[in-house]
Write a protein that holds these residues in place. Sequence first.
Motif, PDB file in Angstrom:
ATOM      1  N   MET A  49       1.145  -1.118   0.384  1.00  0.00           N
ATOM      2  CA  MET A  49      -0.192   0.192  -0.305  1.00  0.00           C
ATOM      3  C   MET A  49       0.596   1.311   0.027  1.00  0.00           C
ATOM      4  O   MET A  49       1.594   1.546   1.069  1.00  0.00           O
ATOM      5  CB  MET A  49      -0.937   0.103   1.360  1.00  0.00           C
ATOM      6  CG  MET A  49      -1.516  -1.053   1.725  1.00  0.00           C
ATOM      7  SD  MET A  49      -3.277  -1.094   2.504  1.00  0.00           S
ATOM      8  CE  MET A  49      -3.465   0.318   2.511  1.00  0.00           C
ATOM      9  N   GLU A  50       0.703   1.813  -1.328  1.00  0.00           N
ATOM     10  CA  GLU A  50       1.135   3.239  -0.826  1.00  0.00           C
ATOM     11  C   GLU A  50       0.239   4.656  -1.242  1.00  0.00           C
ATOM     12  O   GLU A  50      -0.537   4.302  -1.870  1.00  0.00           O
ATOM     13  CB  GLU A  50       2.296   3.072  -2.198  1.00  0.00           C
ATOM     14  CG  GLU A  50       3.398   2.011  -1.794  1.00  0.00           C
ATOM     15  CD  GLU A  50       4.672   2.304  -2.879  1.00  0.00           C
ATOM     16  OE1 GLU A  50       5.882   2.059  -3.321  1.00  0.00           O
ATOM     17  OE2 GLU A  50       4.083   1.956  -4.388  1.00  0.00           O
ATOM     18  N   ALA A  51       1.109   5.815  -1.050  1.00  0.00           N
ATOM     19  CA  ALA A  51       0.424   7.038  -1.251  1.00  0.00           C
ATOM     20  C   ALA A  51       1.900   7.916  -1.420  1.00  0.00           C
ATOM     21  O   ALA A  51       2.114   9.064  -0.773  1.00  0.00           O
ATOM     22  CB  ALA A  51      -0.511   7.914  -0.311  1.00  0.00           C
ATOM     23  N   VAL A  52       1.479   7.945  -2.805  1.00  0.00           N
ATOM     24  CA  VAL A  52       3.133   8.020  -3.301  1.00  0.00           C
ATOM     25  C   VAL A  52       3.261   9.747  -3.366  1.00  0.00           C
ATOM     26  O   VAL A  52       4.067  10.586  -2.854  1.00  0.00           O
ATOM     27  CB  VAL A  52       3.657   7.858  -4.765  1.00  0.00           C
ATOM     28  CG1 VAL A  52       4.798   6.373  -4.454  1.00  0.00           C
ATOM     29  CG2 VAL A  52       3.195   7.798  -5.554  1.00  0.00           C
ATOM     30  N   ASP A  53       2.168  10.158  -3.864  1.00  0.00           N
ATOM     31  CA  ASP A  53       1.798  11.869  -3.771  1.00  0.00           C
ATOM     32  C   ASP A  53       1.588  12.625  -2.383  1.00  0.00           C
ATOM     33  O   ASP A  53       1.433  13.799  -1.944  1.00  0.00           O
ATOM     34  CB  ASP A  53       0.723  12.170  -3.809  1.00  0.00           C
ATOM     35  CG  ASP A  53      -0.040  11.812  -5.445  1.00  0.00           C
ATOM     36  OD1 ASP A  53       0.899  11.602  -6.395  1.00  0.00           O
ATOM     37  OD2 ASP A  53      -0.382  11.236  -6.393  1.00  0.00           O
ATOM     38  N   ASN A  54       1.468  11.574  -1.643  1.00  0.00           N
ATOM     39  CA  ASN A  54       1.643  12.430   0.031  1.00  0.00           C
ATOM     40  C   ASN A  54       3.041  11.964   1.194  1.00  0.00           C
ATOM     41  O   ASN A  54       3.865  13.091   2.282  1.00  0.00           O
ATOM     42  CB  ASN A  54       0.603  11.699   0.654  1.00  0.00           C
ATOM     43  CG  ASN A  54      -0.643  12.460   0.501  1.00  0.00           C
ATOM     44  OD1 ASN A  54      -1.461  12.086  -0.309  1.00  0.00           O
ATOM     45  ND2 ASN A  54      -1.808  12.343   1.359  1.00  0.00           N
ATOM     46  N   MET A  55       3.595  10.332   0.279  1.00  0.00           N
ATOM     47  CA  MET A  55       4.773  10.440   1.114  1.00  0.00           C
ATOM     48  C   MET A  55       5.646   9.484   0.233  1.00  0.00           C
ATOM     49  O   MET A  55       4.959   8.482  -0.255  1.00  0.00           O
ATOM     50  CB  MET A  55       4.147   9.047   2.241  1.00  0.00           C
ATOM     51  CG  MET A  55       3.112  10.199   3.417  1.00  0.00           C
ATOM     52  SD  MET A  55       2.558   8.526   4.616  1.00  0.00           S
ATOM     53  CE  MET A  55       1.571   7.562   3.397  1.00  0.00           C
ATOM     54  N   PRO A  56       6.980   9.154   0.696  1.00  0.00           N
ATOM     55  CA  PRO A  56       7.667   8.567   0.065  1.00  0.00           C
ATOM     56  C   PRO A  56       8.194   6.911   0.370  1.00  0.00           C
ATOM     57  O   PRO A  56       7.442   6.808   1.786  1.00  0.00           O
ATOM     58  CB  PRO A  56       9.179   8.689  -0.158  1.00  0.00           C
ATOM     59  CG  PRO A  56       8.921   9.538   1.764  1.00  0.00           C
ATOM     60  CD  PRO A  56       7.369  10.252   1.880  1.00  0.00           C
ATOM     61  N   SER A  57       8.272   6.149   0.135  1.00  0.00           N
ATOM     62  CA  SER A  57       8.887   4.560  -0.208  1.00  0.00           C
ATOM     63  C   SER A  57      10.068   5.272   1.033  1.00  0.00           C
ATOM     64  O   SER A  57      10.680   5.228   1.212  1.00  0.00           O
ATOM     65  CB  SER A  57       9.588   4.619  -1.318  1.00  0.00           C
ATOM     66  OG  SER A  57       9.826   3.351  -0.170  1.00  0.00           O
ATOM     67  N   THR A  58       9.663   4.691   1.931  1.00  0.00           N
ATOM     68  CA  THR A  58      10.620   4.140   3.664  1.00  0.00           C
ATOM     69  C   THR A  58      11.247   3.652   3.777  1.00  0.00           C
ATOM     70  O   THR A  58      12.764   4.398   4.215  1.00  0.00           O
ATOM     71  CB  THR A  58       9.485   3.303   4.583  1.00  0.00           C
ATOM     72  OG1 THR A  58       9.043   2.217   4.320  1.00  0.00           O
ATOM     73  CG2 THR A  58       8.088   3.751   5.076  1.00  0.00           C
ATOM     74  N   ILE A  59      12.711   3.420   2.377  1.00  0.00           N
ATOM     75  CA  ILE A  59      13.397   2.533   2.081  1.00  0.00           C
ATOM     76  C   ILE A  59      14.232   4.331   1.421  1.00  0.00           C
ATOM     77  O   ILE A  59      15.215   3.608   1.668  1.00  0.00           O
ATOM     78  CB  ILE A  59      13.634   1.140   1.460  1.00  0.00           C
ATOM     79  CG1 ILE A  59      15.008   0.676   1.654  1.00  0.00           C
ATOM     80  CG2 ILE A  59      12.737   1.465  -0.228  1.00  0.00           C
ATOM     81  CD1 ILE A  59      15.110   0.370   3.099  1.00  0.00           C
ATOM     82  N   SER A  60      13.131   5.111   0.869  1.00  0.00           N
ATOM     83  CA  SER A  60      14.213   5.962   0.544  1.00  0.00           C
ATOM     84  C   SER A  60      15.247   6.338   1.934  1.00  0.00           C
ATOM     85  O   SER A  60      16.306   7.315   1.474  1.00  0.00           O
ATOM     86  CB  SER A  60      13.342   7.152   0.045  1.00  0.00           C
ATOM     87  OG  SER A  60      12.026   7.723   0.941  1.00  0.00           O
ATOM     88  N   TYR A  61      14.317   7.084   2.889  1.00  0.00           N
ATOM     89  CA  TYR A  61      15.236   6.693   4.058  1.00  0.00           C
ATOM     90  C   TYR A  61      15.606   6.502   5.433  1.00  0.00           C
ATOM     91  O   TYR A  61      15.968   6.440   6.209  1.00  0.00           O
ATOM     92  CB  TYR A  61      14.412   8.328   5.061  1.00  0.00           C
ATOM     93  CG  TYR A  61      13.344   7.813   5.088  1.00  0.00           C
ATOM     94  CD1 TYR A  61      12.530   7.433   6.524  1.00  0.00           C
ATOM     95  CD2 TYR A  61      12.137   8.449   3.965  1.00  0.00           C
ATOM     96  CE1 TYR A  61      11.856   7.576   6.961  1.00  0.00           C
ATOM     97  CE2 TYR A  61      10.598   7.977   4.632  1.00  0.00           C
ATOM     98  CZ  TYR A  61      10.081   7.328   6.345  1.00  0.00           C
ATOM     99  OH  TYR A  61       9.430   7.469   6.562  1.00  0.00           O
TER     100      TYR A  61
END
Length: 385
Positions: A248-260
């Motif tokens: 489940m993702e919401a890329v317009d609101n939050m980035p992928s967690t692995i990105s940080y």
Amino acid sequence: MIKRHCLNEGLTQFVTYTTDNGIDEGFLILRTQPYLPLNDALKSLSLEYNNLLLRKEFTGFAPIYTRFFLSDVENQYQEVCRSDIYNNLSAGSVRMTGKEPLDSAKVSIVSHFLKTDKEHLSRIDNNYPNSLAFRGQNYGMYFYADCGSSESNDPGEQTAIILNKLEKSYSDIEGKKDLIRTWVSVRDIDNNYIPFVVKRKDFFELISMDRYYPASTGVEGRSWDPKRLVVLDALIYSGLDDDQIVKMEAVDNMPSTISYGVTFERGLKVEFGDRTHYHLSGTASIDINGKVIHIGDIHKQVEQALANFKALLNNSGLSFADLMYLVFYVRDAKCTEEIRNIADKILPADIPRVYVRSSICRPQWLMELDGIAIGKGNMQYNPFK
């Protein structure tokens, strides 16, 4: 179909999900009137639970995973263990966690039930005795609760011990594929969260968990044993094909967690023929770049967290109405009334929500929320039973 039952002036809420060809599920929230002493609160909860057992809509349900939220778990643990309500719910997997209830007296309860025969439920013979397996006709669910260690005084080393012991406990399941959800409590999270994150990432790399990570919540929480700095609950499924599990993702609101650098998903959905489980991770006031926003403003942080949560639901074709319940984790107990007022304006009135005192994994986050939703299934798969 979702049915919601609100009893005892709203202190007790029971939400069920039923289909024509799968087993029924239920989620129970139990609270008491505020300011009750612990013993009186436990008696009140037991009385309410016994009254529920007499109701037709509760018939046949068995507890499979329960969280007791306690105001002082170190001193309350033994008394809770001796209580009738604990005796009833400990037929399933149980966790007692030090997160002060903000909408109850010294204790509140969130419990997951299945309407199933006892022959489908069994203890898992492993390193963690407080666990329960549901082995159905098509699928299994394995709940591991209260997984902790006091073998080291380092939170990172405790994390490694917990995860390695958990992985060795698997029998007929493949952890790197079927670990769907974790709930993590970290004592003094402002100082101990990073060591946990590092060791969790190392463990997932070791077992080659690279297709997706579990949904997860990581917040402040105390154990009955003060030496345990990290305690974990886990949910694992069996019988799933790879394509039944979707991020489940919401890329317009939050980035992928692995990105940080953190190894959990915003949420995971698990599709069955008659329903879909949506496990939504802890969600806070974060922006598209992974930064905390609205620092110091509790009103805007609540609105932003709920907007992010709604985006996760909407991107999966859901709305708030599909939620079984929500848990709000509140850093400053004095903010509870304001948070409740904002949530009441945004959320449907009949969605159960629980408020507990708990700091979040970044000090600037004033609150976080998580929850479970259930929606329509995918008919190409077997029903959930």
